[in-house]
Design a protein around this motif. Structure first.
Motif, mmCIF file in Angstrom:
data_model
loop_
_atom_site.group_PDB
_atom_site.id
_atom_site.type_symbol
_atom_site.label_atom_id
_atom_site.label_comp_id
_atom_site.label_asym_id
_atom_site.label_seq_id
_atom_site.Cartn_x
_atom_site.Cartn_y
_atom_site.Cartn_z
ATOM 1 N N HIS A 14 -11.364 -16.580 4.601
ATOM 2 C CA HIS A 14 -11.147 -17.447 3.224
ATOM 3 C C HIS A 14 -9.982 -16.785 2.434
ATOM 4 C CE1 HIS A 14 -12.301 -19.384 -0.177
ATOM 5 N NE2 HIS A 14 -12.141 -18.515 -1.051
ATOM 6 N N PHE A 15 -10.218 -15.415 2.173
ATOM 7 C CA PHE A 15 -9.229 -14.594 1.410
ATOM 8 C C PHE A 15 -7.847 -14.370 2.285
ATOM 9 C CE2 PHE A 15 -13.149 -13.840 -0.727
ATOM 10 C CZ PHE A 15 -12.490 -14.270 -2.097
ATOM 11 N N THR B 91 -4.077 -9.488 1.813
ATOM 12 C CA THR B 91 -3.889 -8.731 3.075
ATOM 13 C C THR B 91 -5.052 -8.262 3.539
ATOM 14 O OG1 THR B 91 -1.741 -8.040 2.046
ATOM 15 C CG2 THR B 91 -2.762 -6.533 3.653
ATOM 16 N N PRO B 92 -5.523 -8.401 4.728
ATOM 17 C CA PRO B 92 -6.940 -7.714 5.308
ATOM 18 C C PRO B 92 -6.826 -6.098 5.318
ATOM 19 C CG PRO B 92 -5.745 -8.810 7.146
ATOM 20 C CD PRO B 92 -5.004 -9.127 5.644
ATOM 21 N N VAL B 93 -7.600 -5.530 4.706
ATOM 22 C CA VAL B 93 -7.626 -4.136 4.761
ATOM 23 C C VAL B 93 -8.734 -3.374 5.571
ATOM 24 C CG1 VAL B 93 -7.370 -1.996 3.430
ATOM 25 C CG2 VAL B 93 -6.337 -3.706 2.650
ATOM 26 N N PRO B 94 -8.920 -2.668 6.652
ATOM 27 C CA PRO B 94 -9.902 -2.364 7.414
ATOM 28 C C PRO B 94 -10.721 -1.389 6.449
ATOM 29 C CG PRO B 94 -7.823 -1.914 8.763
ATOM 30 C CD PRO B 94 -7.471 -2.238 7.096
ATOM 31 N N SER B 95 -12.192 -1.265 6.868
ATOM 32 C CA SER B 95 -12.943 -0.447 5.911
ATOM 33 C C SER B 95 -12.503 0.869 6.192
ATOM 34 C CB SER B 95 -14.467 -0.708 6.522
ATOM 35 O OG SER B 95 -15.238 0.220 5.910
ATOM 36 N N ARG C 10 -0.294 -7.123 -3.437
ATOM 37 C CA ARG C 10 -0.563 -7.665 -4.670
ATOM 38 C C ARG C 10 -2.203 -7.923 -4.743
ATOM 39 N NH1 ARG C 10 1.661 -7.202 -9.409
ATOM 40 N NH2 ARG C 10 1.310 -9.244 -10.195
ATOM 41 N N THR C 11 -2.678 -8.584 -3.388
ATOM 42 C CA THR C 11 -4.000 -8.981 -3.195
ATOM 43 C C THR C 11 -4.494 -8.467 -2.069
ATOM 44 O OG1 THR C 11 -3.270 -11.092 -2.374
ATOM 45 C CG2 THR C 11 -3.739 -10.874 -4.859
ATOM 46 N N GLY D 14 -3.089 -6.230 -10.644
ATOM 47 C CA GLY D 14 -2.240 -6.942 -11.475
ATOM 48 C C GLY D 14 -1.757 -8.446 -11.162
ATOM 49 N N ASP D 15 -2.289 -9.090 -10.114
ATOM 50 C CA ASP D 15 -2.130 -10.524 -9.996
ATOM 51 C C ASP D 15 -2.779 -11.392 -10.721
ATOM 52 O OD1 ASP D 15 -0.169 -12.055 -7.678
ATOM 53 O OD2 ASP D 15 -2.317 -12.870 -7.871
#
Length: 889
Positions: free
Chosen positions: A13-14, A20-24, A57-58, A93-94
């Motif tokens: 969804h995101f 941007t997907p970021v690993p745990s 940014r996200t 900041g987005d």
């Protein structure tokens, strides 16, 4: 809907919305304010604080989290877990409130066909911060929620921070109405079991100080930009979408309950008391597996103590359910199979996880058997005295001597219908806790003042590191700090922090010590003594202006101490080799738990649940490492993606932060690790590696110390000289020395034993004269004497008992003091007649012990102790006589 599918839908969804997907991150990060990562935003904290620019940014992530503040609720409620997965979306900041609400609403209520969760929008409620008119308006405009399903709450519910100084802000929480069969009408303010919170949207805009706005304190400042931090509870969404009654019955936890039923013979769903125990076991086993998987080991402090507490609660509850056999390894295997599709490290680290659990269970089962007897004795003593509260001293003894966590003692006491004097227990623990707190306070920086560094970072950007290729370069001073304040100039003799736009200096990190050297400018020289990274991306050179005046914006030439750098690099490469050697010898359970790479020497800590490493293994590892040196293999660093690094099997260190691109160091085909440190070009440059020692540094953690290069050669040269000297003294060949020395030691021990026997006979022979010299003090025969120097505790006790026996049926007190250097031991023995007069040996010790700076205690008939005030023996004898006269009369 299975939990792995819930995770997939959230990230998709995101990602589709441009995040941007970021690993745990690991549960264990180098953050002194946290034992474990407890929220999805923790790894993004530098970006929220403005300590470092965000690379996107996200972003979106699903973060592993552990919280133990609600541990007593685990198993009793439908929603509390110690480990949980927090799915989040983040804006730096987005977008702000409107975007966060829009993204959340579309996912929660979106249809299954469109990738949403498919929740009925008519059953959604939200809460907002008590004065957040904007958020209430947006929920009506964006989501179409009617005002009656939007409730306002105060800061305790709708203001979020990390519990320590740092970022925070008002929040808005999303709830799902489970229906009237689960509680009363009235929304979340009326019943949070019926109305289950699933998502928290934090509008992060504040910096909190020591006091939290959750309880009415004003924020101490504003963040550099408005940000969004959200957290959706994956387990809570799972239990709603899977149609079960609580989080423990979802697809990732129910298999642990099912296996526990098989192991215990009890059935889930029959008894509420047993059901709680099943849930506690399922929750705690999963949490423990995840914590160990990220590098922690059971211990007595910090996160090790939390882990130990979780595992011991599992063992204790399993025994109550009827399982007396070891079961932890079996259950963590179930966790691996359930969680592994989302966390493949559970497969790769399983051997180490299982080994840690096995060792802890074996240890605690022995502890439980011994400690339970002590506990039963404390219960009997409490009841025989007509009390209902177990003394704090008993709880402390169980904790300090037998490893019983206080919560286990409380549980066992409650089962017996008794209380525990927790206040007294806490008081006895205070000294240990004070030491731990002092250490934590010294390390804690939390949301501390980094204003000067941030200002330089914002003005000049990140420091460019040149040190992999260059050891000197041209650079510009972009910041000078003296006494925590930015300055434009620093004169000769000033202690100064220097920030350069580019530097060859390596900042301390990853176990590698910082470079030293100098910074040379036009008319000034700065000696660099340390290099640190107080905020991510900014290297700070700490040192002293040795000549001239250093100026901001000056062009300079930083020069690294080349010999020191090369020596440290040799040690760092050697650490990688020792790590690889240990893993080859002991298996993957031997994971690095810390290191120090210094000039000519190294210290390598590693997990070893099996205990001490045999000397033969250390010899084999040393031989193998030096064989690699002889092969002169290439040491090759390169940068690749994190996904590719995983495929290559590179070893990652627990607690380290890794980005999308990582640096790998290959040493031939012998070692491959993720590493940001400096290394030699070929293994032959190390010369020699000599392992010096191996020992314990904590529960399940061992330490190897070694010398490298010329330091190792010098050590062997000194050892060779020493061996030759010993061989000459013993007139033996070097290989004969162990047998010769062993023979001498045996003869010395025999002589010492005989000497002790002679001395004991001499001491005991004085019993008659001591008894004959008893002094009458108020009708009590008192023998108070100083024995010859060096009388041991056993002999002193025997002598006191002998003298007491010679006093026969007279009221008598025997107090003997044995000096030994600057220490003194003492024993007090009383006859039955003296005890009838109220003279108890333990009480008498309390009366005179301060005179010899000592302490001690015991029973009414016999007590003993020691002190450091030998000069006070005469005063102690006087205090004893005074106490006998007072109490005996």
């Amino acid at each position: 809907m299975q939990t792995h599918e819930i995770r997939r839908r959230f990230l998709a969804h995101f990602e589709n919305a441009g995040h941007t997907p970021v690993p745990s991150a690991s549960l264990i990060l180098d953050d002194p304010t946290l034992l474990f990562v407890n929220a999805g935003m923790v790894q993004f904290k530098p970006y929220f604080l403005g300590d470092a620019p965000a690379p996107y940014r996200t972003a979106t992530s699903i973060q592993k989290c552990v919280r133990t503040g609600d541990i007593e609720n685990v198993g009793h409620t439908t929603r509390h877990n110690t480990f949980f997965q927090m799915a989040g979306n983040f804006s730096f900041g987005d977008y702000f409130k409107e975007g966060a609400i829009r993204h959340a609403w579309s996912l929660v209520t979106g249809s299954l066909e469109d990738g949403g969760f498919g929740f009925d929008p008519e059953r959604i409620w939200v809460t907002v911060y008590e004065n957040d008119d904007e958020a209430e308006r947006l929920w009506q405009e964006v989501a179409g929620l009617p005002p009656e399903r939007i409730q306002r709450r105060d800061g305790r519910d709708n203001y979020w921070d990390m519990g320590v100084p740092g970022p925070g802000g008002p929040c808005s929480e999303i709830y799902y109405d489970r229906g009237p069969e689960y509680g009363v009408e009235g929304g979340p303010v009326a019943d949070e079991d019926r109305y289950l919170e699933i998502w928290n949207l934090v509008f992060m805009q504040d910096v909190r100080g020591e006091a939290s706005p959750k309880y009415g304190a004003a924020p101490v400042g504003e963040l550099p930009q408005k940000n969004i931090d959200t957290g959706l509870g994956v387990e809570r969404v799972a239990f709603l979408l899977q149609g079960v009654d609580n989080v423990y019955e979802t697809d990732l936890l129910r298999p642990v309950i099912d296996r526990t039923q098989e192991l215990t013979g009890r059935r889930y769903g029959v008894s509420e008391a047993d059901d709680v125990r099943f849930r506690v076991i399922a929750d705690h086993v999963r949490t423990a597996a995840m914590i160990i998987g990220d590098g922690a080991t059971p211990g007595n402090e910090g996160r090790g103590y939390v882990l130990r507490r979780l595992l011991r609660r599992v063992i204790r509850n399993a025994r109550i359910l009827g399982c007396t056999d070891p079961l932890l390894v079996d259950l963590v295997g179930v966790v691996r199979d359930a969680m592994g599709p989302s966390y493949p490290e559970l497969y790769t680290s399983y051997e180490r996880i299982a080994a840690a659990c096995r060792a802890e269970e074996e240890s605690f089962l022995a502890t439980l058997a011994t400690g339970s007897k002590i506990f039963d004795s404390a219960v009997a003593d409490t009841r025989s005295g007509g009390g209902t509260t177990i003394p704090g001293s008993s709880a402390f003894a169980l904790h300090d001597t037998y490893g019983f966590p206080i919560d286990l003692t409380l549980e066992m006491a409650a089962e017996q219908g008794l209380d525990v004097d927790e206040g007294a227990f806490r008081s006895l623990m205070e000294e240990q806790r004070t030491r731990a707190k002092a250490d934590a306070a010294a390390r804690k920086t939390g949301g501390g003042d980094t204003h000067a560094y941030r200002e330089i970072l914002e003005r000049s950007g990140l420091t460019e590191f040149l040190g992999y290729e260059l050891l000197h370069a041209d650079a510009t001073i972009v910041g000078l700090i003296v006494g925590s304040e930015p300055v434009f100039a620093a004169g000769e003799g000033s202690e100064v922090e220097v920030i350069l736009d580019r530097t060859p200096f390596y900042a301390e990190g990853g176990g590698q010590q910082a470079d030293t050297g100098r910074i040379v400018g036009d008319g000034f020289v700065i000696a660099v003594e340390d290099v640190q990274t107080p905020v991510p991306g900014l290297e700070v050179h700490r040192g002293r202006v040795v000549s001239g005046e250093a100026l901001r914006d000056a062009t300079v030439h930083p020069e690294v101490d080349i010999e020191r750098r090369h020596a440290i690099s040799r040690s760092h490469t050697a650490t990688h080799l020792v790590h690889a050697g240990m893993r080859r010898a002991l298996g993957d359970a031997a994971a690095q738990a810390g290191s120090l790479n210094a000039p000519g020497r190294l210290r390598f800590d590693f997990t070893s649940p099996g205990g001490a490493v045999p000397a033969s293994v250390l010899t084999d590892v040393e031989d193998e490492v030096n064989a690699v040196l002889l092969g002169d293999d290439e040491v090759r660093p390169y940068v690749t993606s994190m996904d590719e690094a995983r495929k290559l099997g590179a070893i990652a260190l627990f607690g380290e932060r890794y980005g999308d691109n990582v640096r790998i160091v290959d040493i031939g085909d012998y070692s491959r690790e993720l590493c940001g440190g400096t290394h030699v070009g070929r293994t032959g440059q190390l010369g020699l590696v000599k392992l010096l020692s191996e020992g314990s540094v904590g529960s399940g953690v061992r330490r190897v110390e070694a010398l490298v290069g010329l330091d190792a050669f010098r050590f062997l040269a000194r050892e060779h000289v020493l061996v030759n000297q010993l061989a000459e003294q013993f007139r033996a060949q070097p290989e004969e020395l162990p047998e010769r020395i062993s023979g001498v030691v045996d003869r010395l021990r025999a002589a010492e034993k005989e000497l002790e026997s002679v001395r004991a006979r001499e001491v005991l022979s004085s019993a008659g004269s001591l008894a004959d010299g008893a002094e009458d003090v108020g009708g009590v025969a008192v023998v108070a004497a100083r024995t010859p120097e060096g009388v041991g505790g056993g002999d002193l006790r025997s002598l006191a008992l002998d003298v007491r026996g010679r006093l026969q049926d007279r009221p008598g007190v025997v107090a003997l003091f044995a000096p030994d250097g600057d220490k003194v031991s003492f024993v007090v023995a009383t006859t039955e007649g003296a005890r009838d007069r109220g003279l108890a040996a333990g009480d008498l010790v309390k009366a005179f012990a301060p005179a010899v700076d000592g302490r001690g205690g015991g029973k009414p008939d016999l007590a003993q102790g020691g002190g450091s005030g030998v000069a006070g023996i005469d005063d102690a004898v006087a205090a004893l006589r005074a106490e006998v006269a007072r109490a005996g009369g």
